[in-house]
Scaffold this motif. Sequence first.
Motif, PDB file in Angstrom:
ATOM      1  N   ASN A   1       0.837  -1.201   0.000  1.00 16.09           N
ATOM      2  CA  ASN A   1       0.000   0.000   0.000  1.00 16.09           C
ATOM      3  C   ASN A   1       0.870   1.249   0.000  1.00 16.09           C
ATOM      4  OD1 ASN A   1       1.026  -0.220   2.482  1.00 16.09           O
ATOM      5  ND2 ASN A   1      -0.891   0.065   3.606  1.00 16.09           N
ATOM      6  N   LEU A   2       2.196   1.045  -0.177  1.00 15.83           N
ATOM      7  CA  LEU A   2       3.084   2.189  -0.046  1.00 15.83           C
ATOM      8  C   LEU A   2       3.495   2.806  -1.370  1.00 15.83           C
ATOM      9  CD1 LEU A   2       5.427   0.813   2.758  1.00 15.83           C
ATOM     10  CD2 LEU A   2       3.503   2.378   2.995  1.00 15.83           C
ATOM     11  N   PHE A   3       3.753   1.952  -2.332  1.00 23.16           N
ATOM     12  CA  PHE A   3       4.315   2.487  -3.574  1.00 23.16           C
ATOM     13  C   PHE A   3       3.399   2.213  -4.746  1.00 23.16           C
ATOM     14  CE2 PHE A   3       7.761   1.625  -0.636  1.00 23.16           C
ATOM     15  CZ  PHE A   3       8.302   2.899  -0.549  1.00 23.16           C
ATOM     16  N   GLN A   4       3.665   2.936  -5.839  1.00 20.02           N
ATOM     17  CA  GLN A   4       2.792   2.795  -7.001  1.00 20.02           C
ATOM     18  C   GLN A   4       2.749   1.341  -7.447  1.00 20.02           C
ATOM     19  OE1 GLN A   4       5.509   5.346  -9.525  1.00 20.02           O
ATOM     20  NE2 GLN A   4       5.074   3.712 -10.961  1.00 20.02           N
ATOM     21  N   LYS A   5       1.581   0.896  -7.810  1.00 19.10           N
ATOM     22  CA  LYS A   5       1.403  -0.541  -7.971  1.00 19.10           C
ATOM     23  C   LYS A   5       1.807  -1.055  -9.350  1.00 19.10           C
ATOM     24  CE  LYS A   5      -2.071  -1.138  -4.432  1.00 19.10           C
ATOM     25  NZ  LYS A   5      -1.912   0.223  -3.864  1.00 19.10           N
ATOM     26  N   ASP A   6       1.826  -0.200 -10.335  1.00 12.21           N
ATOM     27  CA  ASP A   6       2.081  -0.727 -11.666  1.00 12.21           C
ATOM     28  C   ASP A   6       3.501  -1.222 -11.859  1.00 12.21           C
ATOM     29  OD1 ASP A   6       2.812   1.854 -11.346  1.00 12.21           O
ATOM     30  OD2 ASP A   6       2.529   2.431 -13.431  1.00 12.21           O
ATOM     31  N   VAL A   7       4.457  -0.718 -11.077  1.00  8.82           N
ATOM     32  CA  VAL A   7       5.846  -1.134 -11.297  1.00  8.82           C
ATOM     33  C   VAL A   7       6.315  -2.144 -10.255  1.00  8.82           C
ATOM     34  CG1 VAL A   7       8.221  -0.370 -11.584  1.00  8.82           C
ATOM     35  CG2 VAL A   7       6.364   1.050 -12.420  1.00  8.82           C
ATOM     36  N   ALA A   8       5.892  -1.970  -9.024  1.00  3.37           N
ATOM     37  CA  ALA A   8       6.378  -2.880  -7.970  1.00  3.37           C
ATOM     38  C   ALA A   8       5.757  -4.254  -8.185  1.00  3.37           C
ATOM     39  CB  ALA A   8       6.019  -2.340  -6.603  1.00  3.37           C
ATOM     40  N   ALA A   9       6.218  -4.951  -9.237  1.00  2.00           N
ATOM     41  CA  ALA A   9       5.600  -6.214  -9.607  1.00  2.00           C
ATOM     42  C   ALA A   9       6.318  -7.371  -8.920  1.00  2.00           C
ATOM     43  CB  ALA A   9       5.651  -6.356 -11.114  1.00  2.00           C
ATOM     44  N   ARG A  10       6.439  -8.470  -9.613  1.00  2.00           N
ATOM     45  CA  ARG A  10       7.029  -9.640  -8.976  1.00  2.00           C
ATOM     46  C   ARG A  10       8.531  -9.734  -9.240  1.00  2.00           C
ATOM     47  NH1 ARG A  10       3.867 -14.208 -12.418  1.00  2.00           N
ATOM     48  NH2 ARG A  10       2.230 -13.636 -10.986  1.00  2.00           N
ATOM     49  N   ASN A  11       9.213 -10.355  -8.291  1.00  2.00           N
ATOM     50  CA  ASN A  11      10.636 -10.618  -8.522  1.00  2.00           C
ATOM     51  C   ASN A  11      10.771 -11.778  -9.488  1.00  2.00           C
ATOM     52  OD1 ASN A  11      10.739 -10.034  -5.133  1.00  2.00           O
ATOM     53  ND2 ASN A  11      11.904  -8.789  -6.550  1.00  2.00           N
ATOM     54  N   GLU A  12      11.908 -11.788 -10.144  1.00  2.00           N
ATOM     55  CA  GLU A  12      12.142 -12.862 -11.097  1.00  2.00           C
ATOM     56  C   GLU A  12      13.629 -13.182 -11.080  1.00  2.00           C
ATOM     57  OE1 GLU A  12      10.402 -13.639 -15.534  1.00  2.00           O
ATOM     58  OE2 GLU A  12      11.421 -11.759 -15.223  1.00  2.00           O
ATOM     59  N   LEU A  13      13.948 -14.473 -11.003  1.00  2.00           N
ATOM     60  CA  LEU A  13      15.351 -14.879 -11.090  1.00  2.00           C
ATOM     61  C   LEU A  13      15.553 -15.461 -12.481  1.00  2.00           C
ATOM     62  CD1 LEU A  13      18.125 -15.497  -9.700  1.00  2.00           C
ATOM     63  CD2 LEU A  13      17.194 -17.768  -9.230  1.00  2.00           C
ATOM     64  N   VAL A  14      16.531 -14.924 -13.184  1.00  2.00           N
ATOM     65  CA  VAL A  14      16.780 -15.414 -14.544  1.00  2.00           C
ATOM     66  C   VAL A  14      18.167 -16.049 -14.607  1.00  2.00           C
ATOM     67  CG1 VAL A  14      16.853 -14.807 -17.004  1.00  2.00           C
ATOM     68  CG2 VAL A  14      15.361 -13.523 -15.451  1.00  2.00           C
ATOM     69  N   ILE A  15      18.213 -17.271 -15.086  1.00  2.00           N
ATOM     70  CA  ILE A  15      19.508 -17.933 -15.304  1.00  2.00           C
ATOM     71  C   ILE A  15      19.651 -18.027 -16.816  1.00  2.00           C
ATOM     72  CG2 ILE A  15      20.867 -20.034 -14.930  1.00  2.00           C
ATOM     73  CD1 ILE A  15      19.064 -20.571 -12.476  1.00  2.00           C
ATOM     74  N   ARG A  16      20.573 -17.241 -17.362  1.00  2.00           N
ATOM     75  CA  ARG A  16      20.743 -17.297 -18.816  1.00  2.00           C
ATOM     76  C   ARG A  16      21.812 -18.324 -19.153  1.00  2.00           C
ATOM     77  NH1 ARG A  16      20.993 -11.842 -20.575  1.00  2.00           N
ATOM     78  NH2 ARG A  16      23.243 -11.911 -20.488  1.00  2.00           N
ATOM     79  N   VAL A  17      21.385 -19.398 -19.792  1.00  2.00           N
ATOM     80  CA  VAL A  17      22.295 -20.499 -20.088  1.00  2.00           C
ATOM     81  C   VAL A  17      23.211 -20.119 -21.248  1.00  2.00           C
ATOM     82  CG1 VAL A  17      22.377 -22.929 -20.846  1.00  2.00           C
ATOM     83  CG2 VAL A  17      20.618 -22.188 -19.222  1.00  2.00           C
ATOM     84  N   GLN A  18      22.638 -19.477 -22.267  1.00  2.00           N
ATOM     85  CA  GLN A  18      23.427 -19.033 -23.415  1.00  2.00           C
ATOM     86  C   GLN A  18      22.611 -18.083 -24.271  1.00  2.00           C
ATOM     87  OE1 GLN A  18      23.990 -23.019 -24.983  1.00  2.00           O
ATOM     88  NE2 GLN A  18      22.567 -22.642 -26.646  1.00  2.00           N
ATOM     89  N   PRO A  19      23.194 -17.204 -25.053  1.00  2.00           N
ATOM     90  CA  PRO A  19      24.624 -16.895 -25.016  1.00  2.00           C
ATOM     91  C   PRO A  19      24.868 -15.953 -23.838  1.00  2.00           C
ATOM     92  CG  PRO A  19      23.508 -15.466 -26.589  1.00  2.00           C
ATOM     93  CD  PRO A  19      22.451 -16.353 -25.989  1.00  2.00           C
ATOM     94  N   GLU A  20      26.110 -15.568 -23.597  1.00  2.00           N
ATOM     95  CA  GLU A  20      26.450 -14.629 -22.506  1.00  2.00           C
ATOM     96  C   GLU A  20      25.852 -15.077 -21.192  1.00  2.00           C
ATOM     97  OE1 GLU A  20      24.984 -11.085 -24.257  1.00  2.00           O
ATOM     98  OE2 GLU A  20      26.399 -11.278 -25.912  1.00  2.00           O
ATOM     99  N   GLU A  21      26.447 -16.097 -20.644  1.00  2.00           N
ATOM    100  CA  GLU A  21      25.982 -16.673 -19.383  1.00  2.00           C
ATOM    101  C   GLU A  21      25.786 -15.589 -18.319  1.00  2.00           C
ATOM    102  OE1 GLU A  21      28.606 -17.628 -21.119  1.00  2.00           O
ATOM    103  OE2 GLU A  21      28.388 -19.748 -21.582  1.00  2.00           O
ATOM    104  N   ALA A  22      24.676 -15.675 -17.624  1.00  2.00           N
ATOM    105  CA  ALA A  22      24.399 -14.667 -16.593  1.00  2.00           C
ATOM    106  C   ALA A  22      23.364 -15.194 -15.609  1.00  2.00           C
ATOM    107  CB  ALA A  22      23.873 -13.384 -17.235  1.00  2.00           C
ATOM    108  N   VAL A  23      23.399 -14.628 -14.407  1.00  2.00           N
ATOM    109  CA  VAL A  23      22.318 -14.859 -13.458  1.00  2.00           C
ATOM    110  C   VAL A  23      21.862 -13.472 -13.038  1.00  2.00           C
ATOM    111  CG1 VAL A  23      21.648 -15.863 -11.249  1.00  2.00           C
ATOM    112  CG2 VAL A  23      23.542 -16.866 -12.526  1.00  2.00           C
ATOM    113  N   TYR A  24      20.595 -13.172 -13.175  1.00  2.00           N
ATOM    114  CA  TYR A  24      20.159 -11.877 -12.670  1.00  2.00           C
ATOM    115  C   TYR A  24      18.808 -11.970 -11.988  1.00  2.00           C
ATOM    116  CZ  TYR A  24      17.986 -11.349 -17.348  1.00  2.00           C
ATOM    117  OH  TYR A  24      17.272 -11.525 -18.497  1.00  2.00           O
ATOM    118  N   LEU A  25      18.642 -11.048 -11.055  1.00  2.00           N
ATOM    119  CA  LEU A  25      17.440 -11.067 -10.234  1.00  2.00           C
ATOM    120  C   LEU A  25      16.714  -9.748 -10.459  1.00  2.00           C
ATOM    121  CD1 LEU A  25      15.949 -12.583  -7.934  1.00  2.00           C
ATOM    122  CD2 LEU A  25      17.393 -11.330  -6.328  1.00  2.00           C
ATOM    123  N   LYS A  26      15.482  -9.841 -10.866  1.00  2.00           N
ATOM    124  CA  LYS A  26      14.712  -8.614 -11.083  1.00  2.00           C
ATOM    125  C   LYS A  26      14.156  -8.145  -9.744  1.00  2.00           C
ATOM    126  CE  LYS A  26      13.819  -8.784 -15.847  1.00  2.00           C
ATOM    127  NZ  LYS A  26      13.820  -7.534 -16.580  1.00  2.00           N
TER     128      LYS A  26
END
Length: 479
Positions: A350-375
């Motif tokens: 109830n604190l911040f604007q609702k359209d952006v404060a969405a869900r977290n997401e963990l992405v493991i990019r297998v290829q190309p450019e291997e990466a792990v990122y957390l939204k």
Amino acid sequence: MQRTIFLGASGDLAKKKTFPALFGLFLHGHIVPTTRIVGYARTKMDRPDFLKRISQYIKNTNTPKVKAMLDQFLDQCTYVSGVYDQDSGFQALEHELKRIERETKTIDRLFYMALPPSVFIPVANGLKKNCYTPKGVNRLIVEKPFGMDLESSRVLSKALGALYREDEIYRIDHYLGKEMVKNIMILRFTNQIFGSCWNREHISNVQITFKEKIGTEGRGGYFDEFGIMRDVMQNHLFQILSLIAMEAPASLSAEDVRSAKVDVLRAIPPVVESEVLLGQYGKSEDGTLPSYLDDDTVPKGSKTATFAAAAFHIDNPRWAGVPFVLKCGKALDQQKVEIRIQFKDLTHNNLFQKDVAARNELVIRVQPEEAVYLKVTQKLPGLGMDTVMSELDLSYASRFTNLSVPDAYENLILDAVMGEQSNFVRSDELDEAWRIFTPVLHKIDRGQVPVDIYPYGSRGPKNLPEFVARFGFERHLQA
Ligand code: BG6
């Protein structure tokens, strides 16, 4: 283990993957001087021709040092030509192996079968009968396809099982040798932050995506018989699913790791037709790129799917109600393989604007450019208190600047040489995967599941966004 024998040494895999991988291992000192690599194929050629051929498979040999290493590597390679269905070829191979044995005083043998499925059994038989050494170790690496469905896979397993013990059979799925796939267990089981929320309380859905920009391009003959579900989903993507979903194994032993994977597969009911979306690529929108049916190697009028999306459900306390959506396709808009773990929506904000404060997401990019990122949601820099979806980003290229990611085949051939089976597919694991896929595959084979045409270079069938949304997937504003 001192000896590697390649069967099918003149095929595409030898050219693109296995010989470059062997040379990579050689460069890193993993192919010891007493190892001999023996090519075996039907093509008649002498040793110099064979060496010329394999040196063409190996790229990036510009520096004098690497050139010299290549010469040393080639010194360890020989060739035997022979057919796959008669003893004579295997007797010639045995003759060469005995000669090598006398020369190098080593006896262990690793046979790599990169062959069309029609000759698997005759070759496995021929090897057992003529080239099995009772004095040392015998290992057999088997390339996919391991059958077409549950029944044919069982026939194959039974026939191989009658010849070799399970600890001698190495069924290769090269995705298990990929750096980011090997990273999954470490991410999950060494990080409290992920370990504690890796369940239905916190996760909304899991998406595993494989996209290729190219079509079949001359490989249609093989592909058409199998289709994308058998080619990529039932094996590569399903291995990823098992690693994401399994419970922690009791240890890292091959038996414990593979048993944990089998346990989770056993909790997955067969995929159902209403939760499958199929597509086949047509010409690109501008008409410049060919349709699947334009490939000369594809049978006229084929209905084989080059795109598939399917939802899987795991009936256990950790995952009940969390769909796993697997998607794979050729001739799409991008080249990438990634895993997206979408966490549940915030239950209270109830604190911040609702359209952006969405869900977290963990992405493991297998290829190309291997990466792990957390939204994650952050404050948008500035005077206000606006929020913005951003990433905690671990990109391998910028984080591990001095380290290179080994090729999957290097990883797996080395494992086989060392006798490490964790990253090879056990027969019961294979059986479970086929159990889950076979009913729908049979319906697809009978033409009972519609196949939508999508343009070459697009995101896939037009119903895809609706399909993934059905399973709770939400596209981020910045995804
Ligand atoms: C193979 C499939 O197993 O994997 C191919 O037969 C696919 O169709 C390939 O292109 C993808 O592997 P990678 O390592 O290039 O992602």
